[in-house]
Design an enzyme around this catalytic site. Structure first.
Site, PDB file in Angstrom:
ATOM      1  N   LYS A 168       0.682  -1.137   0.104  1.00  0.00           N
ATOM      2  CA  LYS A 168      -0.012  -0.034   0.005  1.00  0.00           C
ATOM      3  C   LYS A 168       0.950   0.896   0.040  1.00  0.00           C
ATOM      4  CE  LYS A 168      -1.858   2.939   1.875  1.00  0.00           C
ATOM      5  NZ  LYS A 168      -1.734   4.540   1.518  1.00  0.00           N
ATOM      6  N   SER A 198       5.174   8.034   9.157  1.00  0.00           N
ATOM      7  CA  SER A 198       5.290   9.169  10.465  1.00  0.00           C
ATOM      8  C   SER A 198       5.285   8.299  11.591  1.00  0.00           C
ATOM      9  CB  SER A 198       4.362  10.225  10.449  1.00  0.00           C
ATOM     10  OG  SER A 198       3.056   9.325  10.262  1.00  0.00           O
ATOM     11  N   GLU A 253       9.715   1.817  10.608  1.00  0.00           N
ATOM     12  CA  GLU A 253      10.735   2.851  10.028  1.00  0.00           C
ATOM     13  C   GLU A 253      10.223   4.147  10.065  1.00  0.00           C
ATOM     14  OE1 GLU A 253      13.768   2.020   9.663  1.00  0.00           O
ATOM     15  OE2 GLU A 253      13.840  -0.247   9.004  1.00  0.00           O
ATOM     16  N   CYS A 267      13.727  10.969   5.744  1.00  0.00           N
ATOM     17  CA  CYS A 267      13.544  10.499   7.272  1.00  0.00           C
ATOM     18  C   CYS A 267      14.802  10.904   7.946  1.00  0.00           C
ATOM     19  CB  CYS A 267      13.129   9.041   7.443  1.00  0.00           C
ATOM     20  SG  CYS A 267      14.331   8.247   6.357  1.00  0.00           S
ATOM     21  N   GLU A 323      10.306  17.055  13.839  1.00  0.00           N
ATOM     22  CA  GLU A 323      10.652  16.859  12.255  1.00  0.00           C
ATOM     23  C   GLU A 323       9.640  17.641  11.337  1.00  0.00           C
ATOM     24  OE1 GLU A 323       9.053  13.020  10.583  1.00  0.00           O
ATOM     25  OE2 GLU A 323      11.051  13.034   9.608  1.00  0.00           O
TER      26      GLU A 323
HETATM   27  N1  LIG Z   1      12.696   5.757   8.803  1.00  0.00           N
HETATM   28  C1  LIG Z   1      12.605   5.512   7.460  1.00  0.00           C
HETATM   29  O1  LIG Z   1      13.229   4.957   6.687  1.00  0.00           O
HETATM   30  C2  LIG Z   1      11.722   6.719   6.650  1.00  0.00           C
HETATM   31  C3  LIG Z   1      11.917   6.620   5.500  1.00  0.00           C
HETATM   32  C4  LIG Z   1      10.813   7.386   4.745  1.00  0.00           C
HETATM   33  C5  LIG Z   1      10.026   8.178   5.461  1.00  0.00           C
HETATM   34  N2  LIG Z   1      10.017   8.223   6.721  1.00  0.00           N
HETATM   35  C6  LIG Z   1       9.117   8.801   7.572  1.00  0.00           C
HETATM   36  O2  LIG Z   1       7.723   9.115   6.935  1.00  0.00           O
HETATM   37  C7  LIG Z   1       7.103  10.202   7.013  1.00  0.00           C
HETATM   38  C8  LIG Z   1       6.671  10.948   5.939  1.00  0.00           C
HETATM   39  O3  LIG Z   1       5.972  10.073   5.120  1.00  0.00           O
HETATM   40  P1  LIG Z   1       4.183  10.081   4.972  1.00  0.00           P
HETATM   41  O4  LIG Z   1       3.887  11.408   5.178  1.00  0.00           O
HETATM   42  O5  LIG Z   1       3.979   9.421   3.840  1.00  0.00           O
HETATM   43  O6  LIG Z   1       4.030   9.377   6.424  1.00  0.00           O
HETATM   44  P2  LIG Z   1       2.513   8.900   6.816  1.00  0.00           P
HETATM   45  O7  LIG Z   1       2.627   8.050   8.089  1.00  0.00           O
HETATM   46  O8  LIG Z   1       1.600   9.910   6.766  1.00  0.00           O
HETATM   47  O9  LIG Z   1       2.064   7.763   5.672  1.00  0.00           O
HETATM   48  C9  LIG Z   1       2.797   6.560   5.315  1.00  0.00           C
HETATM   49  C10 LIG Z   1       1.982   5.544   4.794  1.00  0.00           C
HETATM   50  O10 LIG Z   1       0.968   5.238   6.001  1.00  0.00           O
HETATM   51  C11 LIG Z   1      -0.282   5.109   5.204  1.00  0.00           C
HETATM   52  N3  LIG Z   1      -1.265   5.612   6.467  1.00  0.00           N
HETATM   53  C12 LIG Z   1      -1.548   6.963   7.017  1.00  0.00           C
HETATM   54  N4  LIG Z   1      -2.548   6.380   8.045  1.00  0.00           N
HETATM   55  C13 LIG Z   1      -2.852   5.235   8.213  1.00  0.00           C
HETATM   56  C14 LIG Z   1      -3.407   4.306   9.226  1.00  0.00           C
HETATM   57  N5  LIG Z   1      -4.258   5.008   9.901  1.00  0.00           N
HETATM   58  N6  LIG Z   1      -3.190   3.118   8.976  1.00  0.00           N
HETATM   59  C15 LIG Z   1      -2.549   2.582   8.059  1.00  0.00           C
HETATM   60  N7  LIG Z   1      -1.777   3.234   7.071  1.00  0.00           N
HETATM   61  C16 LIG Z   1      -1.771   4.639   7.290  1.00  0.00           C
HETATM   62  C17 LIG Z   1      -0.302   6.312   4.377  1.00  0.00           C
HETATM   63  O11 LIG Z   1      -1.448   6.234   3.503  1.00  0.00           O
HETATM   64  C18 LIG Z   1       1.098   6.062   3.853  1.00  0.00           C
HETATM   65  O12 LIG Z   1       0.936   4.933   2.656  1.00  0.00           O
HETATM   66  C19 LIG Z   1       8.111  11.037   7.954  1.00  0.00           C
HETATM   67  O13 LIG Z   1       7.751  11.124   9.279  1.00  0.00           O
HETATM   68  C20 LIG Z   1       9.457  10.364   7.529  1.00  0.00           C
HETATM   69  O14 LIG Z   1      10.438  10.686   8.710  1.00  0.00           O
HETATM   70  C21 LIG Z   1      10.760   7.325   7.306  1.00  0.00           C
HETATM   71  N1  LIG Z   2      18.280   7.139   0.827  1.00  0.00           N
HETATM   72  C1  LIG Z   2      17.090   6.545   1.257  1.00  0.00           C
HETATM   73  C2  LIG Z   2      16.591   7.286   2.386  1.00  0.00           C
HETATM   74  C3  LIG Z   2      15.252   6.712   2.827  1.00  0.00           C
HETATM   75  C4  LIG Z   2      14.430   7.462   3.915  1.00  0.00           C
HETATM   76  O1  LIG Z   2      13.850   8.350   3.622  1.00  0.00           O
END
Ligand SMILES: NC(=O)c1ccc[n+]([C@@H]2O[C@H](COP(=O)([O-])OP(=O)(O)OC[C@H]3O[C@@H](n4cnc5c(N)ncnc54)[C@H](O)[C@@H]3O)[C@@H](O)[C@H]2O)c1
Ligand SMILES: NCCCC=O
Ligand code: NA
Length: 503
Positions: free
Chosen positions: A185, A239, A260, A294, A393
């Site tokens: 998803k 997030s 993550e 992230c 963040e």
């Molecule tokens: N640690 C890592 O490797 C990493 C990598 C990339 C992004 N991030 C984090 O992701 C965040 C940004 O991404 P985002 O805005 O897409 O995050 P988000 O949490 O809003 O969404 C992530 C995913 O979760 C889904 N989602 C939202 N609500 C949900 C629920 N209630 N149940 C199940 N799924 C749900 C969304 O549709 C999306 O596919 C930032 O906080 C960033 O730090 C972390």
């Molecule tokens: N280079 C990949 C980093 C992924 C996290 O956002």
């Protein structure tokens, strides 16, 4: 030149399927604010279909077609996927740049990483065959024991928008290598390339149901996947707030999760550095991917002796960053992914100002760009550790700065956070770098750089940045269950109870 976005459906059981409720929603290009296509909106009805298809894929031909096929069989599919992705690299890069606003050069680099990650897990799938039945040494010679590594089963993979296809691949490739069947998803804000992955899977003849791809909103498509009784594990990137909701839903069924999550990672710059090299890494560490990583090292902790000169130099580097439509040649900073995120980033900046911080550079829309969700790379000084800008963040191109005088003070500042994803240290004293690396509370530490990422090395965080590790061998273990098989090998009876035959 922009491309036509292919119109796709949900990918369930190896076929394109219209969502049961027939809804779709628009895709917005964040550089132009124009609608460039639409994607299907899955709901719990589609999740049920996809989970059932994944279950069938696992048990088809008593598992021999996938889950208990040799790793070498699965590796062939992973390599075929990698080859197709490589063939379509430029097109996929463009689609991704149009969907999430990432500069084209970065997007193409990501797609190369996607292909590399599928190749890497193809190798690990093959390696898995040789690791089966590894002997466990026991203290009693009347027993022998070995270990089987088996796929966990049906896995739900929920991913964010900042690296749309790469974050999906970090999960899909090891899950398939392990023999799981998956439901992906992706984020509603950037799903185009994940739907193209579906087309690639169709073309290479991946057995039906092994990978299902459901686009849709978090609460409508992600939540029913996280709480589905027939899903054996959830792997999530996103997030911290959503991660916590997913963990709560999974806990009801004692379903394992790997998370993550977000970060507020520090970069410590010592007084002995080459100013330009350190300034470029500091800029890259925070402004690459339009600041939406992230692991962005978004808290600069710089030695007071060089602070003024270093920050001046850094401002010069950031003024030199080309901000434009991601498809324009040489673009190094594109727009924020969506109108909603754009507003959030601007709000962080105005709150910092109202709390007394100084916006030293950036903080506004670039003058030459009238449309699109663009924010100049922003550097904020006069920050205190209690300010929101230091603690939370932003997920945008915003760097905040504090100074230090001793190594101890630098570490204290760096570790004073609920997060623990990344951290970077820049110094010519390598012994100091090693010492500091040990003390930093983070899952990833960069020395004399920030952000480079290799699919062979473990990725993940501590504290509220989540738990579990993706990538490398750790990434494969995420999707394997360990079974011990222990055999009694003595001819002697066990002899614990008195034998009735002796009565
Ligand atoms: N640690 C890592 O490797 C990493 C990598 C990339 C992004 N991030 C984090 O992701 C965040 C940004 O991404 P985002 O805005 O897409 O995050 P988000 O949490 O809003 O969404 C992530 C995913 O979760 C889904 N989602 C939202 N609500 C949900 C629920 N209630 N149940 C199940 N799924 C749900 C969304 O549709 C999306 O596919 C930032 O906080 C960033 O730090 C972390
Ligand atoms: N280079 C990949 C980093 C992924 C996290 O956002
Ligand atoms: Na988009």
């Amino acid at each position: 030149m922009a491309l036509q976005v292919p119109s796709r459906q949900l990918f369930i059981d190896g076929e394109w399927r219209e969502p049961v409720l027939k809804n779709r929603f628009p895709i917005v290009n964040p550089a132009t604010e124009q609608i460039i296509g639409d994607i299907p909106a899955a709901t719990s009805e589609d999740v049920d279909l996809a989970v059932a298809a994944a279950r069938r894929a696992l048990s088809r031909n008593k598992g021999k077609d996938w889950a208990s096929a040799s790793g070498a069989v699965r590796a062939k599919y992973l390599r075929a996927i990698a080859a197709k992705i490589t063939e379509r690299k430029t097109e996929l890069g463009k689609l991704e740049a149009m969907d999430c606003g990432k500069p084209l050069d970065e997007a193409v680099w990501d797609i190369e990483d996607v292909a590399g990650c599928f190749e890497y897990y193809a190798d690990l799938a093959e390696g898995l065959d040789a690791k089966q039945k590894a002997a466990v040494s026991l203290p009693m010679e009347t027993f022998k024991s070995y270990v089987l590594k088996e796929p966990i089963g049906v896995v739900g993979l929920i991913t964010p928008w900042n690296y749309p296809l790469l974050m999906a691949t970090w999960k899909v490739a090891p899950a398939l290598a392990a023999g799981c069947a998956a439901i992906l998803k992706p984020s509603e804000l950037a799903s185009i390339t994940c739907l193209e992955l579906a087309e690639v899977c169709r073309e290479v003849g991946l057995p039906p149901g092994v990978l299902n791809i459901l686009t849709g909103l978090g609460p409508e498509a992600g939540a029913p996947l996280a709480s589905h009784p027939n899903v054996d594990k959830i792997a999530f990137t996103g997030s911290t707030t959503t991660g916590s909701k997913i963990m709560t839903a999974a806990a009801q069924m004692v379903k394992p999760v790997s998370l993550e999550l977000g970060g507020k990672s520090p970069i410590i710059v010592f007084e002995d550095v080459d100013l330009d090299k350190a300034a470029e890494w500091t800029a890259f560490g925070c402004f690459w991917t339009n600041g939406q990583i992230c692991s962005a090292t978004s808290r600069l902790i710089v030695h007071e002796k060089i602070a003024k000169e270093f920050v001046d130099r850094l401002v010069k580097w950031t003024k030199n960053i080309k901000i434009s439509d991601p498809l324009e040649e040489g673009c190094r900073l594109g727009p924020i992914v969506s109108g909603g995120q754009y507003e959030k980033v601007l709000k962080f900046i105005s709150t910092a100002k109202s709390e007394g911080a100084t916006i030293l550079s950036g903080g506004v829309r670039p003058e030459h760009l009238k449309k699109g969700f663009f924010v100049e790379p922003t550097i904020i000084t006069d920050v205190t550790t209690s300010m929101q800008i230091w603690r939370e963040e932003v997920f945008g191109p915003v760097l905040c700065v504090k100074t230090f005088s001793t190594e101890e003070e630098a570490l204290e500042l760096a570790n004073d956070t609920h997060y623990g994803l990344g951290a970077a240290v820049i110094s010519n004293d390598l012994e100091r770098c090693d010492r500091v690396s040990k003390e930093l509370q983070a899952g990833i530490v960069w020395i004399n750089c920030s952000q480079p990422c290799f699919c062979q090395a473990p990725w993940g965080g501590n504290k509220r940045s989540g738990f579990g590790r993706e990538l490398g061998e750790w990434g494969l273990e995420n999707y394997l269950s360990v079974k011990q098989v222990t055999q009694y090998i003595s001819d002697e009876p066990w002899g614990w109870y008195s034998s009735p035959s002796k009565l």
